[in-house]
Design an enzyme around this catalytic site. Structure first.
Site, PDB file in Angstrom:
ATOM      1  N   ASN A 196     -60.576  44.211-100.054  1.00  8.10           N
ATOM      2  CA  ASN A 196     -61.578  43.944 -98.233  1.00  8.10           C
ATOM      3  C   ASN A 196     -60.915  45.066 -97.348  1.00  8.10           C
ATOM      4  O   ASN A 196     -62.145  44.877 -96.675  1.00  8.10           O
ATOM      5  CB  ASN A 196     -61.576  42.906 -99.093  1.00  8.10           C
ATOM      6  CG  ASN A 196     -59.903  42.357 -99.014  1.00  8.10           C
ATOM      7  OD1 ASN A 196     -59.368  42.593 -99.115  1.00  8.10           O
ATOM      8  ND2 ASN A 196     -59.850  40.678 -97.346  1.00  8.10           N
TER       9      ASN A 196
ATOM     10  N   GLY B 219     -53.520  40.224-102.406  1.00 11.63           N
ATOM     11  CA  GLY B 219     -54.900  40.465-103.979  1.00 11.63           C
ATOM     12  C   GLY B 219     -54.740  38.764-103.977  1.00 11.63           C
ATOM     13  O   GLY B 219     -54.801  37.845-103.363  1.00 11.63           O
TER      14      GLY B 219
ATOM     15  N   GLU C 174     -49.400  38.246-100.464  1.00 14.38           N
ATOM     16  CA  GLU C 174     -49.950  37.576 -99.636  1.00 14.38           C
ATOM     17  C   GLU C 174     -51.168  37.504-101.006  1.00 14.38           C
ATOM     18  O   GLU C 174     -52.486  38.490-101.186  1.00 14.38           O
ATOM     19  CB  GLU C 174     -50.636  38.791 -98.561  1.00 14.38           C
ATOM     20  CG  GLU C 174     -49.306  39.003 -97.829  1.00 14.38           C
ATOM     21  CD  GLU C 174     -49.193  37.803 -97.136  1.00 14.38           C
ATOM     22  OE1 GLU C 174     -50.123  36.700 -96.687  1.00 14.38           O
ATOM     23  OE2 GLU C 174     -48.464  37.456 -96.443  1.00 14.38           O
TER      24      GLU C 174
ATOM     25  N   CYS D 124     -59.819  37.297 -96.719  1.00 15.56           N
ATOM     26  CA  CYS D 124     -59.145  36.185 -97.720  1.00 15.56           C
ATOM     27  C   CYS D 124     -58.891  35.102 -96.714  1.00 15.56           C
ATOM     28  O   CYS D 124     -58.539  34.011 -97.115  1.00 15.56           O
ATOM     29  CB  CYS D 124     -57.417  37.035 -97.627  1.00 15.56           C
ATOM     30  SG  CYS D 124     -57.012  37.719 -96.199  1.00 15.56           S
TER      31      CYS D 124
ATOM     32  N   GLU E 161     -62.626  30.594-104.732  1.00 16.90           N
ATOM     33  CA  GLU E 161     -63.029  31.219-103.562  1.00 16.90           C
ATOM     34  C   GLU E 161     -64.079  31.920-103.547  1.00 16.90           C
ATOM     35  O   GLU E 161     -64.366  33.025-104.568  1.00 16.90           O
ATOM     36  CB  GLU E 161     -60.941  32.243-103.250  1.00 16.90           C
ATOM     37  CG  GLU E 161     -61.538  32.183-101.681  1.00 16.90           C
ATOM     38  CD  GLU E 161     -60.331  33.788-101.042  1.00 16.90           C
ATOM     39  OE1 GLU E 161     -60.177  34.077-100.246  1.00 16.90           O
ATOM     40  OE2 GLU E 161     -59.657  33.796-102.050  1.00 16.90           O
TER      41      GLU E 161
END
Length: 453
Positions: free
Chosen positions: A114, A187, A209, A243, A331
């Site tokens: 992303n 990820g 993360e 994110c 999400e």
């Protein structure tokens, strides 16, 4: 070169201790910065090819943040690297205490698709500044950006220091089967669990993360124009593939209608021209991800958007969503804004705090005292009051998750600390207190009790 041979090459180079020299680290950081500017146009073109990201977005959310991180290290690295004097206790009198930073060794950095440039190179900058070698594994979904990253470090021509491995699951598996001295992974939770499992074999320390459903609350006393403007920008940045995007918006009933009206206005102002979606709006990364995101659209609650052209899904709003709806189960990672209406802030916070801890949390209110209390007693990795996303752009604010949204953090000084082991060193001279040596008697015991009273 086989991956096993590559890891061995970097480990043998690390043992030579060339990376321990701060001047060497600064030299490499400057070379990386020069290469970034040399390859800047190629990166901009690659982002356009991978998912239609425009030049401004590339510079502001990818390229610029990497340059900012390099500049931070160039400015502060000498100070960060110096041993730090600390106080010692009376039982060690006289003595000196020091904290000494040392690199871990060979680092594996696994990045997502992303923000493929930022999330590959920002950790790298911390790893190199701390004196490590690094193997990079950029995302396979953004094949064009990953190829430019690869080509850039081929030109650097220091495979013993930095090397980029391209490929997909096969390469990921091969990398995770090796023994590294530190693993930095960005990820999803599923792969994060695998990374943690693989790292446990060699007791390798990790930073994870991850992500999660980051809540955003617009209270009854919020500045609605500011809230709607900033949330609209943050939600649809990179087509929601962020994110730390505000995943769902909880709006107080008293300001709900006003908020929705203003968000509609800003969607039109930011992303449309003459009723047509701007051709600079980013696409979803691929058909698989588009299918997943678009399946979350409940047409009964759809009030804005919902249409698409190929894998480009326009900014979408679902109103009067409940916590039981399908879109609240995972999400979103796409340009869909679910709006939940609430009446009581305390009840809302109690409910949110029972969910898994999110990567980010955002709260909008004019009441500064209340806002600080809300942030203090909420569970999340990092966040903002009266803004969103921007906390991660500040080098003085560590960025990272907690619980299911990750472990560890980085950015600026914290990046240096993350990729360094802090050694404790006590320096003693000839003189000392002999109380610790046998034989022990009542006089020594009395003195010991006095010291530890």
């Amino acid at each position: 070169m086989e991956i096993k041979e590559l890891v061995s090459l970097q480990r043998e180079y690390f043992y030579k201790k060339e990376t321990y020299d701060v001047n060497f680290r600064l030299k490499i950081l400057k070379e990386i910065k020069e290469l970034l500017f040399k390859y800047k146009d190629r990166f901009i073109e690659a982002f356009k090819e991978d998912y239609n990201k425009c030049e401004f977005d590339v510079i502001s959310t990818e390229f610029g943040l990497v340059i900012q991180e390099i500049n931070y290290m160039l400015k502060h690295l000498r100070k960060l690297s110096k041993p730090k004097r600390v106080k010692t206790s009376i039982v060690n009198f006289p003595s000196k205490g020091y904290l000494v930073q040392e690199p871990y060794g060979v680092v594996l950095i696994m990045a997502p698709w992303n923000y493929p440039l930022q999330l590959t190179l920002e950790p790298l900058i911390g790893a190199i500044a701390s004196g490590n070698t690094a193997i990079l594994k950029p995302a396979s979904y953004t094949k064009n950006v990953s190829q430019v990253i690869h080509d850039m470090f081929v030109e650097l021509n220091r495979p013993e220091l930095i090397f980029t491995v391209l490929g997909g699951r096969e390469q990921n598996q091969a990398l995770l089967d090796q023994r590294f001295d530190y693993i930095f992974f960005t990820g999803g939770e599923t792969v994060g669990r695998l990374v943690l499992q693989k790292a446990s074999v060699n007791l390798t320390p990790v930073t994870l993360e991850l992500g999660g459903k980051s809540p955003c609350i617009v209270d009854c006393d919020a500045d609605i124009d500011i809230a709607s403007k900033r949330i609209t920008w943050g939600k649809y940045l990179n087509a929601g593939q962020t994110c730390v995007a505000p995943d769902y918006i909880c709006v107080h009933r008293n300001v709900h209608d006003q908020f929705v009206t203003k968000v509609k206005e800003y969607i039109n102002k930011f992303f449309y021209t003459d009723g047509k979606l701007n051709d600079t709006f980013p696409h979803l990364i691929n058909q698989k991800h588009f299918d997943k995101v678009s399946s979350l659209i409940n047409k009964d609650k759809l009030i804005v958007g919902g249409s698409n052209e190929g894998v480009c899904l326009e900014p979408t709003i679902l109103d009067d969503v409940s916590f039981d709806d399908e879109i609240m189960k995972e999400e979103i990672f796409g340009p869909i804004m679910p709006i939940i209406i609430f009446d009581d802030l305390d009840e809302l916070l109690e409910k949110i705090n029972r969910f898994e801890k999110p990567l980010a949390f955002y709260y909008y209110s004019k009441d500064k005292k209340k806002a600080k209390e809300v942030m203090k007693y909420s569970f999340f990795g990092g966040g903002c009051i009266n803004d969103c996303i921007m906390h991660l752009t500040n080098d003085e604010l560590p960025f990272g998750g907690v619980g299911r949204s990750g472990m560890g953090s980085y950015h600026g000084k914290k990046s240096f600390e993350t990729f360094s082991h802090t050694k404790s060193v006590l320096v003693k001279g000839k003189k000392e207190l002999n109380i610790k040596y046998p034989p022990y008697n009542s006089k020594k015991t009395k003195l010991l009790n006095f010291i530890f009273k």
